[in-house]
Scaffold this active site. Structure first.
Site, mmCIF file in Angstrom:
data_model
loop_
_atom_site.group_PDB
_atom_site.id
_atom_site.type_symbol
_atom_site.label_atom_id
_atom_site.label_comp_id
_atom_site.label_asym_id
_atom_site.label_seq_id
_atom_site.Cartn_x
_atom_site.Cartn_y
_atom_site.Cartn_z
ATOM 1 N N ARG A 49 -30.187 -107.037 73.934
ATOM 2 C CA ARG A 49 -28.900 -107.531 74.460
ATOM 3 C C ARG A 49 -27.933 -106.396 74.763
ATOM 4 O O ARG A 49 -26.976 -106.581 75.512
ATOM 5 C CB ARG A 49 -28.245 -108.467 73.431
ATOM 6 C CG ARG A 49 -29.099 -109.637 72.987
ATOM 7 C CD ARG A 49 -29.413 -110.570 74.137
ATOM 8 N NE ARG A 49 -28.239 -111.288 74.602
ATOM 9 C CZ ARG A 49 -27.869 -112.493 74.154
ATOM 10 N NH1 ARG A 49 -28.601 -113.106 73.255
ATOM 11 N NH2 ARG A 49 -26.780 -113.089 74.606
ATOM 12 N N ASP A 240 -41.476 -111.678 51.180
ATOM 13 C CA ASP A 240 -41.524 -110.347 51.792
ATOM 14 C C ASP A 240 -42.867 -109.655 51.551
ATOM 15 O O ASP A 240 -43.361 -108.931 52.421
ATOM 16 C CB ASP A 240 -40.383 -109.490 51.219
ATOM 17 C CG ASP A 240 -40.269 -108.133 51.890
ATOM 18 O OD1 ASP A 240 -40.257 -108.107 53.138
ATOM 19 O OD2 ASP A 240 -40.213 -107.110 51.176
ATOM 20 N N HIS A 245 -48.726 -109.268 52.525
ATOM 21 C CA HIS A 245 -49.487 -108.056 52.169
ATOM 22 C C HIS A 245 -50.394 -108.274 50.949
ATOM 23 O O HIS A 245 -51.574 -107.938 50.963
ATOM 24 C CB HIS A 245 -48.542 -106.885 51.867
ATOM 25 C CG HIS A 245 -47.548 -106.616 52.970
ATOM 26 N ND1 HIS A 245 -47.855 -106.773 54.288
ATOM 27 C CD2 HIS A 245 -46.261 -106.196 52.931
ATOM 28 C CE1 HIS A 245 -46.801 -106.449 55.030
ATOM 29 N NE2 HIS A 245 -45.818 -106.100 54.222
ATOM 30 N N LYS A 341 -39.794 -104.266 43.602
ATOM 31 C CA LYS A 341 -39.007 -103.110 44.031
ATOM 32 C C LYS A 341 -38.362 -102.481 42.806
ATOM 33 O O LYS A 341 -38.207 -103.116 41.772
ATOM 34 C CB LYS A 341 -37.933 -103.558 45.022
ATOM 35 C CG LYS A 341 -38.533 -104.036 46.342
ATOM 36 C CD LYS A 341 -37.588 -103.840 47.495
ATOM 37 C CE LYS A 341 -38.151 -104.374 48.796
ATOM 38 N NZ LYS A 341 -39.063 -103.441 49.465
HETATM 39 C C1 BG6 Z 1 -42.636 -104.475 54.450
HETATM 40 C C2 BG6 Z 1 -41.604 -105.100 53.559
HETATM 41 O O1 BG6 Z 1 -43.383 -105.458 55.117
HETATM 42 O O2 BG6 Z 1 -43.534 -103.688 53.657
HETATM 43 C C3 BG6 Z 1 -40.833 -104.039 52.804
HETATM 44 O O3 BG6 Z 1 -40.714 -105.872 54.355
HETATM 45 C C4 BG6 Z 1 -41.781 -103.128 52.063
HETATM 46 O O4 BG6 Z 1 -39.894 -104.618 51.912
HETATM 47 C C5 BG6 Z 1 -42.893 -102.612 52.969
HETATM 48 O O5 BG6 Z 1 -41.034 -102.032 51.549
HETATM 49 C C6 BG6 Z 1 -43.954 -101.896 52.173
HETATM 50 O O6 BG6 Z 1 -44.855 -101.294 53.040
HETATM 51 P P1 BG6 Z 1 -45.677 -99.993 52.596
HETATM 52 O O7 BG6 Z 1 -46.622 -99.754 53.717
HETATM 53 O O8 BG6 Z 1 -44.671 -98.904 52.410
HETATM 54 O O9 BG6 Z 1 -46.359 -100.360 51.309
#
Ligand code: BG6
Length: 485
Positions: A49, A240, A245, A341
């Site tokens: 935008r 998240d 993951h 975290k």
């Molecule tokens: C992201 C999350 O998808 O993955 C983050 O949103 C996180 O919060 C990150 O820090 C971690 O990725 P990596 O590759 O550093 O383990």
């Protein structure tokens, strides 16, 4: 053997002035271009935008690439000038997307592109639907060549929103055109799980309930919010990290051997694992939130004191779970999973603890306590794997000591490519194996839905500790413990 160069195409990024593109994707595209993997002739059209023109967008990109120390100034400038174009999306309407379509067609005509289009949605979740709707209204999903769409995570915020997004996508694209990103799948060590398991008989023959006592998956981060307060407080660790993951790691560890290495054969097996997981019992869940602490000698704020976080927030920054996979391979083998975290280290690893020998005469003598053998997959850092086993310490007495056999990628192959590099090449080449299929993402949301609907109360842990006490109890009550990193 290197991968073939992708065909000429227009790489269109929605959200091109945003953080994800500027900090992550852009340096990756620069590196790919420098390696000839985003070949000359391909162009990148940034869409956003902000009132910018091509020159303004290139200046912004140059500053980001400089900040990322991606290359020499001359290289960066050349990349920006030869590759980047900009389109200002003046309005979020059919008319606005119609103008974008004309611009795209004009670029394709003047640069003699073949009408292959890749749309990358580097956008926050709430922008996916309007953007996809606009793409559809303007008929941009029907290119003269191929069209692919890449969706960043989070893919939905619960089962219903993920299903709605899938319905919208399916109305516009074939599943084979949709690339749902989970950058963990781009990590070499995550892909190596398939090779480690299915190319090594000694490994796979141990990968069963007869041999494995429990499995641990830890994805620990030292960092805090990194300026993403609004997004994070709305998401929390479950959305998240766990739903995507961590669950990817879980399915690759848990899956059966696929019939072939085709994308669907692999993804079918991953979905089967998700379907075999028993509904999670709330007593098997710990949700934690960090309080103030000291990291590397410096005081850090507690989560509720972070700028932008409400002082009464109950968002979790840590999750620990016990999962049960009810199938022939894993029945009665608990999977303990944790992520958080502000933990003491950045460490992602999978540890399979083997059963103790049925009879141990070392233990029987009451003199020695052999520790169980372990297979550890080091996802990051120090990527590789380790196998811990017992040896006799030389000498007349029988004394037992744990030793490790180690394989570290860096010792043999040097630096590993960034996950995003791998995934971007795959999209450009049209290989969806490392992307998440519609049913997979929905099964994953289904699994965590009860926790999202009725979250157990949040408990606290000091920054720079391994999570709340309750996370230790979760494992210890079953006679296990988290492995030290
Ligand atoms: C992201 C999350 O998808 O993955 C983050 O949103 C996180 O919060 C990150 O820090 C971690 O990725 P990596 O590759 O550093 O383990």
């Amino acid at each position: 053997m290197g991968s073939p160069a992708p065909p000429r195409h227009l790489f269109v990024v929605f959200g091109a002035t945003g953080d994800l593109f500027q900090r992550k994707l852009l340096p990756t595209m620069f590196r790919l271009s420098a390696q000839g993997k985003f070949p000359p002739g391909c162009l990148l059209l940034g869409v956003a935008r902000h009132p910018l023109d091509d020159a303004g967008f290139r200046a912004l990109a140059l500053a980001s690439l400089r900040a990322a120390k991606a290359g020499t100034d001359e290289e960066l400038q050349r990349f920006c000038d030869s590759t980047l174009l900009y389109h200002r999306l003046s309005e979020e309407s059919a008319a606005g997307y119609g103008v974008l379509r004309s611009h795209i067609e004009q670029i394709e005509a003047s640069h003699l592109l073949d009408g292959n289009r890749l749309f990358y949605l580097a956008l926050p979740l709430d922008a996916f639907t309007p953007t996809l709707t606009g793409i559809g209204q303007a008929g941009l999903n029907k290119a003269p060549g191929w069209t692919r769409v890449v969706i960043e995570k989070p893919f939905g915020r619960d089962l219903a929103s993920a299903q709605a997004l899938n319905r919208l996508l399916r109305g516009m694209f074939e599943e084979s055109q949709i690339y749902r990103i989970d950058h963990y799948l781009g990590k070499e060590t995550v892909q190596n799980l398939l090779v480690f398991r299915f190319a090594n008989m000694f490994v796979e023959s141990m990968w069963t309930r007869d041999r494995i006592e429990h499995v641990e998956i830890t994805v620990a981060e030292k960092l805090g919010l990194e300026g993403r307060a609004q997004y994070y407080d709305d998401s929390g660790a479950l959305r998240d990290m766990v739903q995507n993951h961590v669950t990817q790691l879980l399915t690759l560890v848990g899956m059966e051997p696929p019939a072939t290495k085709d994308e669907d054969a692999i993804r079918n097996e991953k979905v089967k694992v998700l379907r075999s997981i028993v509904r999670i019992d709330p007593s098997d869940v710990v949700r934690g939130q960090y309080t103030a602490g000291t990291v590397d000698g410096a005081a850090v704020l507690g989560y509720r004191q972070e700028p932008g976080i409400p002082p009464t927030s109950t968002t979790e920054t840590f999750v620990a779970l016990r999962l049960k996979i009810a199938n022939w391979r894993w029945q009665n083998v608990p999977f303990f999973v944790r992520t958080g975290k502000r933990l003491p280290a950045k460490a992602s690893r999978v540890v399979l603890t083997l059963r103790a020998p049925p009879v141990s005469f070392f233990q029987a003598e009451g003199e020695y306590e052999a520790s169980p053998d372990r297979i550890t997959i080091l996802v990051q850092p120090d990527e590789g794997f380790e196998i811990a086993f017992e040896v006799k310490v030389p000498g007349r007495e029988i004394r037992v000591q744990t030793q490790r056999m180690k394989f570290h990628y860096a010792d043999v192959f040097g630096e590993l490519p960034d996950g995003y590099e791998t995934l971007l090449i795959d999209v450009m080449l049209g290989d969806p194996t490392l992307f998440v299929r519609a049913d997979e993402v929905e099964e994953s949301w289904r699994l965590y839905a009860p926790l999202l609907e009725n979250p157990p109360p949040v408990v606290f842990y000091a920054a720079n500790t391994w999570g709340p006490e309750e996370a230790q109890t979760l494992v210890e009550q079953w006679g296990h413990r988290w492995n030290p990193p």
